[in-house]
Design a protein around this motif. Structure first.
Motif, PDB file in Angstrom:
ATOM      1  N   ALA A 253       0.829  -1.209   0.000  1.00  0.00           N
ATOM      2  CA  ALA A 253       0.000   0.000   0.000  1.00  0.00           C
ATOM      3  C   ALA A 253       0.861   1.256   0.000  1.00  0.00           C
ATOM      4  CB  ALA A 253      -0.925  -0.013   1.209  1.00  0.00           C
ATOM      5  N   LYS A 254       1.931   1.233   0.769  1.00  0.00           N
ATOM      6  CA  LYS A 254       2.817   2.401   0.834  1.00  0.00           C
ATOM      7  C   LYS A 254       3.350   2.776  -0.544  1.00  0.00           C
ATOM      8  CE  LYS A 254       7.016   4.060   3.154  1.00  0.00           C
ATOM      9  NZ  LYS A 254       8.117   3.697   4.092  1.00  0.00           N
ATOM     10  N   ARG A 255       3.525   1.762  -1.411  1.00  0.00           N
ATOM     11  CA  ARG A 255       4.023   1.997  -2.762  1.00  0.00           C
ATOM     12  C   ARG A 255       2.893   2.199  -3.768  1.00  0.00           C
ATOM     13  NH1 ARG A 255       9.298   3.603  -2.563  1.00  0.00           N
ATOM     14  NH2 ARG A 255      10.412   2.354  -0.999  1.00  0.00           N
TER      15      ARG A 255
ATOM     16  N   CYS B 227      -4.288   0.779   3.539  1.00  0.00           N
ATOM     17  CA  CYS B 227      -4.854   0.822   2.189  1.00  0.00           C
ATOM     18  C   CYS B 227      -5.763   2.031   2.001  1.00  0.00           C
ATOM     19  CB  CYS B 227      -5.600  -0.480   1.894  1.00  0.00           C
ATOM     20  SG  CYS B 227      -4.506  -1.924   1.717  1.00  0.00           S
ATOM     21  N   ARG B 228      -6.504   2.382   3.035  1.00  0.00           N
ATOM     22  CA  ARG B 228      -7.365   3.576   2.946  1.00  0.00           C
ATOM     23  C   ARG B 228      -6.509   4.825   2.770  1.00  0.00           C
ATOM     24  NH1 ARG B 228      -9.394   3.684   7.979  1.00  0.00           N
ATOM     25  NH2 ARG B 228      -7.711   5.093   8.581  1.00  0.00           N
TER      26      ARG B 228
ATOM     27  N   LEU C 231      -8.319  -3.021  -1.083  1.00  0.00           N
ATOM     28  CA  LEU C 231      -7.878  -4.209  -0.353  1.00  0.00           C
ATOM     29  C   LEU C 231      -8.937  -5.287  -0.523  1.00  0.00           C
ATOM     30  CD1 LEU C 231      -6.122  -5.777   1.703  1.00  0.00           C
ATOM     31  CD2 LEU C 231      -7.332  -4.542   3.523  1.00  0.00           C
ATOM     32  N   ILE C 232      -8.543  -6.417  -1.107  1.00  0.00           N
ATOM     33  CA  ILE C 232      -9.436  -7.558  -1.311  1.00  0.00           C
ATOM     34  C   ILE C 232      -8.803  -8.774  -0.647  1.00  0.00           C
ATOM     35  CG2 ILE C 232     -10.533  -9.057  -3.033  1.00  0.00           C
ATOM     36  CD1 ILE C 232     -10.351  -6.714  -4.992  1.00  0.00           C
TER      37      ILE C 232
ATOM     38  N   ALA D  59     -16.239  -0.896  -5.426  1.00  0.00           N
ATOM     39  CA  ALA D  59     -15.942  -1.418  -4.093  1.00  0.00           C
ATOM     40  C   ALA D  59     -16.133  -2.936  -4.063  1.00  0.00           C
ATOM     41  CB  ALA D  59     -16.844  -0.764  -3.056  1.00  0.00           C
ATOM     42  N   PRO D  60     -15.144  -3.691  -3.609  1.00  0.00           N
ATOM     43  CA  PRO D  60     -15.261  -5.153  -3.590  1.00  0.00           C
ATOM     44  C   PRO D  60     -16.141  -5.644  -2.450  1.00  0.00           C
ATOM     45  CG  PRO D  60     -13.161  -4.482  -2.670  1.00  0.00           C
ATOM     46  CD  PRO D  60     -13.817  -3.224  -3.166  1.00  0.00           C
ATOM     47  N   LEU D  61     -16.743  -6.812  -2.650  1.00  0.00           N
ATOM     48  CA  LEU D  61     -17.493  -7.455  -1.569  1.00  0.00           C
ATOM     49  C   LEU D  61     -16.539  -7.938  -0.483  1.00  0.00           C
ATOM     50  CD1 LEU D  61     -19.928  -8.880  -0.229  1.00  0.00           C
ATOM     51  CD2 LEU D  61     -19.571 -10.793  -1.806  1.00  0.00           C
ATOM     52  N   HIS D  62     -15.452  -8.590  -0.900  1.00  0.00           N
ATOM     53  CA  HIS D  62     -14.519  -9.199   0.048  1.00  0.00           C
ATOM     54  C   HIS D  62     -13.425  -8.200   0.433  1.00  0.00           C
ATOM     55  CE1 HIS D  62     -16.415 -12.625  -2.032  1.00  0.00           C
ATOM     56  NE2 HIS D  62     -16.270 -13.243  -0.886  1.00  0.00           N
ATOM     57  N   ASP D  63     -13.829  -7.081   1.005  1.00  0.00           N
ATOM     58  CA  ASP D  63     -12.863  -6.045   1.363  1.00  0.00           C
ATOM     59  C   ASP D  63     -12.308  -6.305   2.760  1.00  0.00           C
ATOM     60  OD1 ASP D  63     -14.908  -5.298   3.073  1.00  0.00           O
ATOM     61  OD2 ASP D  63     -15.306  -3.376   2.103  1.00  0.00           O
ATOM     62  N   GLY D  64     -11.518  -5.357   3.256  1.00  0.00           N
ATOM     63  CA  GLY D  64     -10.889  -5.541   4.549  1.00  0.00           C
ATOM     64  C   GLY D  64     -11.872  -5.649   5.691  1.00  0.00           C
ATOM     65  N   ARG D  65     -12.925  -4.864   5.651  1.00  0.00           N
ATOM     66  CA  ARG D  65     -13.930  -4.935   6.727  1.00  0.00           C
ATOM     67  C   ARG D  65     -14.615  -6.288   6.748  1.00  0.00           C
ATOM     68  NH1 ARG D  65     -14.646   0.098   4.568  1.00  0.00           N
ATOM     69  NH2 ARG D  65     -16.419  -0.621   3.333  1.00  0.00           N
ATOM     70  N   TRP D  66     -14.926  -6.804   5.553  1.00  0.00           N
ATOM     71  CA  TRP D  66     -15.561  -8.124   5.470  1.00  0.00           C
ATOM     72  C   TRP D  66     -14.644  -9.190   6.081  1.00  0.00           C
ATOM     73  CZ3 TRP D  66     -20.039 -10.565   4.064  1.00  0.00           C
ATOM     74  CH2 TRP D  66     -19.950 -11.950   3.853  1.00  0.00           C
TER      75      TRP D  66
END
Length: 392
Positions: free
Chosen positions: A85-87, A111-112, A118-119, A358-365
């Motif tokens: 993410a940093k890159r 990632c935010r 993020l998936i 926006a993905p379904l399988h994101d970081g919150r999921w």
């Protein structure tokens, strides 16, 4: 169509399982990799005419990579996600997302802050039979979900393992590696937040000192509940109940019974077992290369028998169809054979990176799934119900 230029962090078993997808999907270009094994790096460079490094920092600095698939061991997921993410690279990270909720929060924030997607996957909740079952539930024809039963009996614990894979504290064991699939699936089908769990895990082989089995009851805020059972001790194989279609959608031969235990019985030490695992993964001396011209037609992937009980019918996702048991008749809704294995993962990744969807399988999921897995271990240890989403 502009291809998705993908870097790979970790060329082990997870990459070996995703490689058929990357080879068959024309939307993906494998553009770089990193792995500590010299032989794996050499194999990648020869196969894809792309550079391979010994650490992720060098990979993440490549300017012509859009996203990095993090397929390194569980304990490295958080650190590798931060680096990617940093890159400015979008991230597809293998399950489990991490080993703690604090690591998950750190990954989500990284990632935010970098404005990258993020998936988390592959998890079997990506599989078409479960996604199609979710659509049938959402139609409302069968009423609300009331109960889900999911089980799987495999040879998981007796496949070759590195030492940390046999230590729960280091991210090994059936809960981190296998429950992540089942929890993801039942959450997808229940369609609402889990609130409570009661679980027991099984550690009954002293030579494999981590949990090889578990059972749990999971309750949801809409009143539905799910039972999840898994046994990886290489005796009964529940693929017998899916017409001998294996987890990857491949046909299985029941005469192969006992192979995992037989192979492991010839191993004399933990070091030899780790070498055996490495030999069978990408770049290893026993690795079987994947054909770029995939002509064999397989069924959809799955994670064992599962039944969703709704108010007005039961739904059973299968490798080639959805079996529907209604009030007055039963039927099967056929599913087209997959043209690319695990194509659903690339669908979600491509839509996020190229379409900013926006993905379904994101970081919150994925964080919620890990929270339930951690609660499962805690419930077993403390022999009590554990609430989800609280510290109780």
């Amino acid at each position: 169509m502009e291809r998705l230029r993908l870097g790979v962090a970790g060329l082990g078993r997870a990459f070996s399982l995703m490689l058929p997808t990357f080879l068959a999907d024309t939307r993906v270009q494998l553009a770089g990799a990193c792995d500590p094994r010299v032989e794996a790096r050499a194999q990648f460079e020869a196969d894809f005419d792309a550079p391979a490094f010994d650490d992720i920092e060098q990979l993440a600095r490549m300017p012509d990579i859009d996203a990095i698939y993090i397929a390194s061991p569980h304990q490295f997921h958080a650190a590798h996600t931060r680096i990617a993410a940093k890159r400015g690279k979008h991230v597809l990270v293998e399950k489990p997302m991490a080993l703690s909720l604090a690591e998950c929060d750190d990954m989500i924030a990284a990632c935010r802050d970098a404005s990258v997607h993020l998936i988390v996957g592959h998890c079997h909740s990506f599989d078409t039979p479960y996604l199609r079952t979710r659509e049938l539930i959402a139609s409302g024809v069968f009423g609300d979900v009331k109960m889900i039963q999911a089980l799987n009996y495999t040879d998981y614990l007796f496949r070759p393992r590195r030492p940390e894979e046999l230590s729960t504290a280091e991210g090994g064991g059936a809960v981190f590696s296998q429950a992540a699939h089942q929890v993801d699936i039942v959450r997808l089908l229940a369609g609402c937040r889990a609130t409570r769990i009661r679980a027991a895990v099984g550690k009954w082989d002293p030579a494999r000192p981590t949990e090889g089995a578990y059972t749990a009851t999971l309750w949801f805020e809409n009143g539905a509940f799910a039972t999840l059972s898994y046994n990886g001790h290489a005796h009964f194989d529940s693929d017998e109940w899916t017409d001998w279609t294996g987890e990857m959608g491949q046909p299985k031969n029941p005469d192969d019974y006992g192979n995992a235990r037989r192979k492991l019985s010839a191993v004399a030490s933990t070091e030899e077992e780790a070498r055996l695992k490495a030999a069978g993964t990408y770049g290893g001396k026993s690795y079987t290369p994947v054909s770029r011209d995939r002509t064999d037609v397989r069924k959809h992937q799955h994670f064992g028998p599962l039944i969703v009980s709704c108010e007005r019918g039961d739904l059973r996702p299968l490798p080639d169809s959805i079996a529907v048991y209604g009030d007055e008749r039963c039927e099967r809704i056929a599913l087209d054979a997959p043209r690319v294995p695990r194509v659903e993962v690339v669908d979600e990744l491509f839509a996020a990176v190229r379409g900013d969807i926006a993905p379904l399988h994101d970081g919150r999921w994925a964080r919620c799934t890990l929270e339930i897995c951690l609660a499962m271990l805690r419930s077993s240890e403390e022999q009590r119900d554990v609430l989800i989403g609280t510290d109780a």
